[in-house]
Design a protein around this motif. Structure first.
Motif, mmCIF file in Angstrom:
data_model
loop_
_atom_site.group_PDB
_atom_site.id
_atom_site.type_symbol
_atom_site.label_atom_id
_atom_site.label_comp_id
_atom_site.label_asym_id
_atom_site.label_seq_id
_atom_site.Cartn_x
_atom_site.Cartn_y
_atom_site.Cartn_z
ATOM 1 N N GLY A 1 0.989 -1.092 -0.179
ATOM 2 C CA GLY A 1 0.072 0.049 0.280
ATOM 3 C C GLY A 1 0.963 1.483 0.101
ATOM 4 N N PRO A 2 0.705 2.818 -0.569
ATOM 5 C CA PRO A 2 1.133 3.638 -0.857
ATOM 6 C C PRO A 2 1.473 4.061 0.784
ATOM 7 N N ALA A 3 0.341 4.325 2.057
ATOM 8 C CA ALA A 3 0.369 5.222 2.696
ATOM 9 C C ALA A 3 1.489 4.104 3.047
ATOM 10 N N PRO A 4 1.913 3.218 4.088
ATOM 11 C CA PRO A 4 3.079 2.556 4.466
ATOM 12 C C PRO A 4 4.830 3.206 3.594
ATOM 13 N N HIS A 5 4.316 2.945 2.312
ATOM 14 C CA HIS A 5 5.778 3.514 1.539
ATOM 15 C C HIS A 5 6.000 5.065 1.949
ATOM 16 N N LEU A 6 4.729 5.499 1.794
ATOM 17 C CA LEU A 6 4.980 7.011 1.923
ATOM 18 C C LEU A 6 5.775 7.629 3.187
ATOM 19 N N LEU A 7 5.122 6.657 4.639
ATOM 20 C CA LEU A 7 5.210 7.078 5.963
ATOM 21 C C LEU A 7 6.865 7.130 6.086
ATOM 22 N N ARG A 8 7.109 5.873 5.986
ATOM 23 C CA ARG A 8 8.472 5.157 5.739
ATOM 24 C C ARG A 8 8.931 6.468 4.828
ATOM 25 N N ARG A 9 9.080 7.121 3.762
ATOM 26 C CA ARG A 9 10.205 7.839 3.177
ATOM 27 C C ARG A 9 10.076 9.110 3.907
ATOM 28 N N TYR A 10 8.984 9.769 4.167
ATOM 29 C CA TYR A 10 8.521 11.231 3.995
ATOM 30 C C TYR A 10 8.038 10.947 5.964
ATOM 31 N N GLY A 11 7.818 9.967 6.814
ATOM 32 C CA GLY A 11 7.944 10.375 8.330
ATOM 33 C C GLY A 11 8.574 11.609 9.371
ATOM 34 N N VAL A 12 9.988 11.201 8.505
ATOM 35 C CA VAL A 12 10.131 12.169 9.549
ATOM 36 C C VAL A 12 10.287 13.317 9.731
ATOM 37 N N TYR A 13 9.319 13.993 8.089
ATOM 38 C CA TYR A 13 9.543 15.563 7.456
ATOM 39 C C TYR A 13 8.486 15.251 8.381
ATOM 40 N N ALA A 14 6.816 14.402 8.594
ATOM 41 C CA ALA A 14 5.646 15.173 8.842
ATOM 42 C C ALA A 14 6.120 15.497 10.341
ATOM 43 N N ALA A 15 7.107 14.143 11.147
ATOM 44 C CA ALA A 15 6.783 14.430 12.468
ATOM 45 C C ALA A 15 7.745 15.759 12.918
ATOM 46 N N LEU A 16 8.721 16.089 11.982
ATOM 47 C CA LEU A 16 9.473 17.529 12.193
ATOM 48 C C LEU A 16 8.390 18.501 12.720
ATOM 49 N N ALA A 17 7.714 18.738 11.462
ATOM 50 C CA ALA A 17 6.578 19.753 11.622
ATOM 51 C C ALA A 17 5.964 19.692 12.377
ATOM 52 N N VAL A 18 4.776 18.561 13.433
ATOM 53 C CA VAL A 18 4.369 18.630 14.467
ATOM 54 C C VAL A 18 5.215 18.465 15.775
ATOM 55 N N LEU A 19 6.747 17.901 15.861
ATOM 56 C CA LEU A 19 7.499 18.837 17.260
ATOM 57 C C LEU A 19 7.687 19.490 17.134
ATOM 58 N N PHE A 20 7.906 20.878 15.415
ATOM 59 C CA PHE A 20 8.443 22.175 15.718
ATOM 60 C C PHE A 20 7.019 22.917 16.211
#
Length: 321
Positions: free
Chosen positions: A14-33
């Motif tokens: 599925g595309p969601a897990p792939h996108l999460l693995r590839r771009y998860g750090v950017y999303a996590a960084l944005a949320v933490l910021f």
């Protein structure tokens, strides 16, 4: 990965897990910021931003070199000791001028990196063993040069390197940004970068294909040593003291964490330069947020350990691609 294989992988997972693995750090960084800004109204003040950039720059410099090494399925545990060595020699040569002092530190970092690379490339010693031996030996040399106690540094040029800013941005951040740009070009726009990734993906196949495996390995470990030496000079300038017995300790773990959190798999075969930047910023933000809210240091370490475990788990998932 070819397009058909990638499509098949996406269909299975599925595309969601792939996108999460590839771009998860950017999303996590944005949320933490966003959380940091909401929880602390002074987080975006010029003074606090400068402090965060000062603190993350040395880790980012080391992490860039570590990303190159991990991309070849290696690891460099000697970077903290190289920082200590730079901290020992920069004050000795600062009387000759900052460029000379930096040149000596970088040269010694390059020699240390070459030694580690030679052990990995020519004797086929496991990278973790080769660089562990270097870590112990190089820190011992640093302590012999500088002695057991910390010494103050008063040279204005060196202090400026660690504390001045240009256009409101610390010089150390500009230095780190320049190294990020050069590393990105090296990895994504040169033959050397493609060879590095191929060697990390399958060293035996790369050797059979005629790629210069030994030369590439020597170069990535050399670059790791050079970047660690630059980080050491920055740390001395920022802290206004040379303390080889303590400076650079555990920085190798911080660098590995930033690289893995940023998406570069421990299994090699890929280097995510911008992901490494995001990983370093993410780890710095975690520490800053917890520290500013008076969370006990032990809790901070537990949180960091949880992030490391998750990142390694995600890295192993990527390694099964």
């Amino acid at each position: 990965m070819s397009a058909p294989v990638l499509a098949g992988t996406l269909r299975r997972r599925g595309p969601a897990p792939h996108l999460l693995r590839r771009y998860g750090v950017y999303a996590a960084l944005a949320v933490l910021f966003l959380a940091a800004v909401v929880l602390d109204t002074g987080f975006l003040s010029a003074g606090n931003v400068r402090i965060q950039l000062f603190q993350v720059a040395p880790t980012l410099l080391v992490a860039l070199g570590m990303a190159l090494v991990i991309g070849t399925e290696g690891v460099d545990l000697s970077v903290g000791a190289v920082i200590a060595l730079a901290a020992a020699v920069v004050p000795l040569y600062i009387g000759w001028g900052l460029p000379v002092a930096l040149l000596v530190a970088v040269a010694l970092g390059a020699v240390s990196g070459l030694a580690g690379g030679a052990m990995v490339a020519f004797t086929r010693v496991q990278p973790i063993v080769a660089t562990l031996a270097l870590m112990i030996g190089v820190r011992g040399v640093a302590s012999l040069i500088n002695g057991a106690s910390a010494k103050p540094v008063t040279d204005p040029a060196l202090l400026s390197l660690g504390s001045d800013a240009f256009a409101g941005v610390p010089l150390t951040a500009w230095l780190a940004a320049g190294c990020v740009a050069l590393t990105a070009v090296l990895v994504h726009r040169t033959t050397f970068g493609r060879q590095l990734v191929a060697i990390g993906d399958n060293r035996r196949a790369a050797r059979l294909a005629g790629l210069p495996v030994r030369r590439v390995l020597l170069t990535v470990y050399l670059l790791s040593g050079v970047l660690a030496a630059l980080a050491g000079a920055v740390i001395v300038g920022h802290g206004a003291e040379a303390d080889p017995a303590n400076q650079g300790r555990n920085v190798e773990l911080d660098a590995i964490t930033a690289v893995v959190v940023g998406g570069t798999p421990l299994a090699g075969g890929s280097v995510r330069v911008l992901g490494t930047v995001a990983g370093a910023l993410f780890m710095q933000l975690i520490t800053a947020v917890l520290t500013q809210h008076d969370v006990h240091g032990s809790i901070t370490k537990i949180v960091e350990a949880a992030v490391i475990c998750f990142a390694v788990y995600a890295s192993q998932e990527r390694g099964t691609r």
